[in-house]
Scaffold this motif. Structure first.
Motif, PDB file in Angstrom:
ATOM      1  N   UNK A  36     -50.568 -41.012  26.999  1.00  0.00           N
ATOM      2  CA  UNK A  36     -50.719 -40.690  28.411  1.00  0.00           C
ATOM      3  C   UNK A  36     -51.075 -39.215  28.552  1.00  0.00           C
ATOM      4  N   UNK A  37     -52.044 -38.961  29.375  1.00  0.00           N
ATOM      5  CA  UNK A  37     -52.476 -37.608  29.697  1.00  0.00           C
ATOM      6  C   UNK A  37     -52.412 -37.450  31.210  1.00  0.00           C
ATOM      7  N   UNK A  38     -52.374 -36.227  31.685  1.00  0.00           N
ATOM      8  CA  UNK A  38     -52.378 -36.015  33.128  1.00  0.00           C
ATOM      9  C   UNK A  38     -53.253 -34.827  33.495  1.00  0.00           C
ATOM     10  N   UNK A  39     -53.769 -34.910  34.706  1.00  0.00           N
ATOM     11  CA  UNK A  39     -54.647 -33.857  35.197  1.00  0.00           C
ATOM     12  C   UNK A  39     -54.314 -33.568  36.651  1.00  0.00           C
ATOM     13  N   UNK A  40     -53.831 -32.363  36.889  1.00  0.00           N
ATOM     14  CA  UNK A  40     -53.557 -31.907  38.249  1.00  0.00           C
ATOM     15  C   UNK A  40     -54.829 -31.272  38.812  1.00  0.00           C
ATOM     16  N   UNK A  41     -54.926 -31.149  40.134  1.00  0.00           N
ATOM     17  CA  UNK A  41     -56.123 -30.545  40.731  1.00  0.00           C
ATOM     18  C   UNK A  41     -56.419 -29.166  40.158  1.00  0.00           C
ATOM     19  N   UNK A  42     -57.668 -28.958  39.793  1.00  0.00           N
ATOM     20  CA  UNK A  42     -58.164 -27.671  39.280  1.00  0.00           C
ATOM     21  C   UNK A  42     -57.545 -27.286  37.943  1.00  0.00           C
ATOM     22  N   UNK A  43     -57.007 -28.278  37.234  1.00  0.00           N
ATOM     23  CA  UNK A  43     -56.447 -27.992  35.914  1.00  0.00           C
ATOM     24  C   UNK A  43     -57.063 -28.945  34.890  1.00  0.00           C
ATOM     25  N   UNK A  44     -56.902 -28.607  33.624  1.00  0.00           N
ATOM     26  CA  UNK A  44     -57.446 -29.446  32.579  1.00  0.00           C
ATOM     27  C   UNK A  44     -56.539 -30.642  32.326  1.00  0.00           C
ATOM     28  N   UNK A  45     -57.084 -31.640  31.662  1.00  0.00           N
ATOM     29  CA  UNK A  45     -56.308 -32.814  31.311  1.00  0.00           C
ATOM     30  C   UNK A  45     -55.486 -32.498  30.064  1.00  0.00           C
ATOM     31  N   UNK A  46     -54.179 -32.718  30.164  1.00  0.00           N
ATOM     32  CA  UNK A  46     -53.270 -32.381  29.075  1.00  0.00           C
ATOM     33  C   UNK A  46     -52.509 -33.604  28.588  1.00  0.00           C
ATOM     34  N   UNK A  47     -52.134 -33.575  27.322  1.00  0.00           N
ATOM     35  CA  UNK A  47     -51.318 -34.630  26.753  1.00  0.00           C
ATOM     36  C   UNK A  47     -49.924 -34.610  27.365  1.00  0.00           C
ATOM     37  N   UNK A  48     -49.423 -35.793  27.725  1.00  0.00           N
ATOM     38  CA  UNK A  48     -48.051 -35.941  28.185  1.00  0.00           C
ATOM     39  C   UNK A  48     -47.199 -36.533  27.071  1.00  0.00           C
ATOM     40  N   UNK A  49     -47.648 -37.664  26.518  1.00  0.00           N
ATOM     41  CA  UNK A  49     -46.899 -38.337  25.467  1.00  0.00           C
ATOM     42  C   UNK A  49     -47.837 -39.225  24.679  1.00  0.00           C
ATOM     43  N   UNK A  50     -47.518 -39.398  23.393  1.00  0.00           N
ATOM     44  CA  UNK A  50     -48.351 -40.175  22.485  1.00  0.00           C
ATOM     45  C   UNK A  50     -47.449 -41.007  21.599  1.00  0.00           C
ATOM     46  N   UNK A  51     -47.897 -42.226  21.291  1.00  0.00           N
ATOM     47  CA  UNK A  51     -47.178 -43.063  20.334  1.00  0.00           C
ATOM     48  C   UNK A  51     -48.198 -43.622  19.352  1.00  0.00           C
ATOM     49  N   UNK A  52     -47.836 -43.578  18.069  1.00  0.00           N
ATOM     50  CA  UNK A  52     -48.726 -44.085  17.037  1.00  0.00           C
ATOM     51  C   UNK A  52     -48.336 -45.512  16.658  1.00  0.00           C
ATOM     52  N   UNK A  53     -49.210 -46.149  15.900  1.00  0.00           N
ATOM     53  CA  UNK A  53     -48.946 -47.528  15.488  1.00  0.00           C
ATOM     54  C   UNK A  53     -47.718 -47.623  14.581  1.00  0.00           C
ATOM     55  N   UNK A  54     -47.337 -46.529  13.948  1.00  0.00           N
ATOM     56  CA  UNK A  54     -46.141 -46.530  13.093  1.00  0.00           C
ATOM     57  C   UNK A  54     -44.890 -46.187  13.874  1.00  0.00           C
ATOM     58  N   UNK A  55     -45.044 -45.968  15.186  1.00  0.00           N
ATOM     59  CA  UNK A  55     -43.886 -45.699  16.036  1.00  0.00           C
ATOM     60  C   UNK A  55     -43.572 -44.233  16.255  1.00  0.00           C
ATOM     61  N   UNK A  56     -44.341 -43.359  15.659  1.00  0.00           N
ATOM     62  CA  UNK A  56     -44.118 -41.951  15.891  1.00  0.00           C
ATOM     63  C   UNK A  56     -44.492 -41.547  17.300  1.00  0.00           C
ATOM     64  N   UNK A  57     -43.768 -40.589  17.852  1.00  0.00           N
ATOM     65  CA  UNK A  57     -44.035 -40.137  19.212  1.00  0.00           C
ATOM     66  C   UNK A  57     -44.177 -38.627  19.260  1.00  0.00           C
ATOM     67  N   UNK A  58     -44.882 -38.190  20.287  1.00  0.00           N
ATOM     68  CA  UNK A  58     -45.080 -36.756  20.514  1.00  0.00           C
ATOM     69  C   UNK A  58     -45.077 -36.534  22.014  1.00  0.00           C
ATOM     70  N   UNK A  59     -44.383 -35.496  22.469  1.00  0.00           N
ATOM     71  CA  UNK A  59     -44.247 -35.220  23.891  1.00  0.00           C
ATOM     72  C   UNK A  59     -44.623 -33.777  24.210  1.00  0.00           C
ATOM     73  N   UNK A  60     -45.165 -33.578  25.380  1.00  0.00           N
ATOM     74  CA  UNK A  60     -45.337 -32.225  25.875  1.00  0.00           C
ATOM     75  C   UNK A  60     -43.955 -31.622  26.111  1.00  0.00           C
ATOM     76  N   UNK A  61     -43.814 -30.329  25.874  1.00  0.00           N
ATOM     77  CA  UNK A  61     -42.518 -29.674  26.041  1.00  0.00           C
ATOM     78  C   UNK A  61     -41.979 -29.867  27.455  1.00  0.00           C
ATOM     79  N   UNK A  62     -42.854 -29.896  28.428  1.00  0.00           N
ATOM     80  CA  UNK A  62     -42.426 -29.958  29.822  1.00  0.00           C
ATOM     81  C   UNK A  62     -41.802 -31.297  30.207  1.00  0.00           C
ATOM     82  N   UNK A  63     -41.986 -32.327  29.388  1.00  0.00           N
ATOM     83  CA  UNK A  63     -41.446 -33.643  29.739  1.00  0.00           C
ATOM     84  C   UNK A  63     -40.387 -34.131  28.754  1.00  0.00           C
ATOM     85  N   UNK A  64     -40.134 -33.388  27.698  1.00  0.00           N
ATOM     86  CA  UNK A  64     -39.140 -33.805  26.709  1.00  0.00           C
ATOM     87  C   UNK A  64     -37.779 -33.980  27.370  1.00  0.00           C
TER      88      UNK A  64
END
Length: 123
Positions: A36-64
């Motif tokens: 999942x990525x998000x884009x606020x008005x006048x800002x770039x699209x940034x990663x929010x959270x990612x999950x891989x097929x092996x179950x690994x996850x990665x989160x933006x610091x702001x949503x951890x």
């Protein structure tokens, strides 16, 4: 090709929760990751959270600690549970899926995006 359909956005008060869903369909051979990525008005699209097929996850610091990403066993559907929402979480949220699909002339890598779903958090 691969299509993504998102759902679950909306308007919520600060401190509330929302759950986003994204379903992938098409001639998918293998999904390597969904995110999942998000884009606020006048800002770039940034990663929010990612999950891989092996179950690994990665989160933006702001949503951890507030957001949780999960997927079904086939990794064709991904969810984003968003708790303790803040006004700064307001954005259009986009689902991304990447992996391998079966094309006319063989398998190829793909990276597909959903149409986006609006999340608005009010004070």
């Amino acid at each position: 090709q691969v299509q993504l359909v998102e759902s679950g956005g909306g308007l919520v008060q600060a401190g509330g929760s929302l759950r986003l869903s994204c379903a992938a369909s098409g001639s998918i051979v293998r999904v390597s990751a969904m995110g999942w990525y998000r884009q606020a008005p006048r800002k770039q699209r940034d990663l929010v959270a990612l999950i891989t097929s092996s179950g690994g996850t990665n989160y933006a610091d702001s949503v951890k600690g507030r957001f949780t990403i999960s997927g079904d066993n086939l990794m064709n559907t991904v969810y984003l549970q968003m708790n303790s929402l803040k006004p700064e979480d307001t954005a259009v949220y986009y689902c991304n899926c990447r992996g391998l699909y079966r094309g006319t002339y063989g398998s190829s890598d793909f990276s597909s995006w959903g149409q986006g779903t609006q999340v608005t958090v009010s004070l």
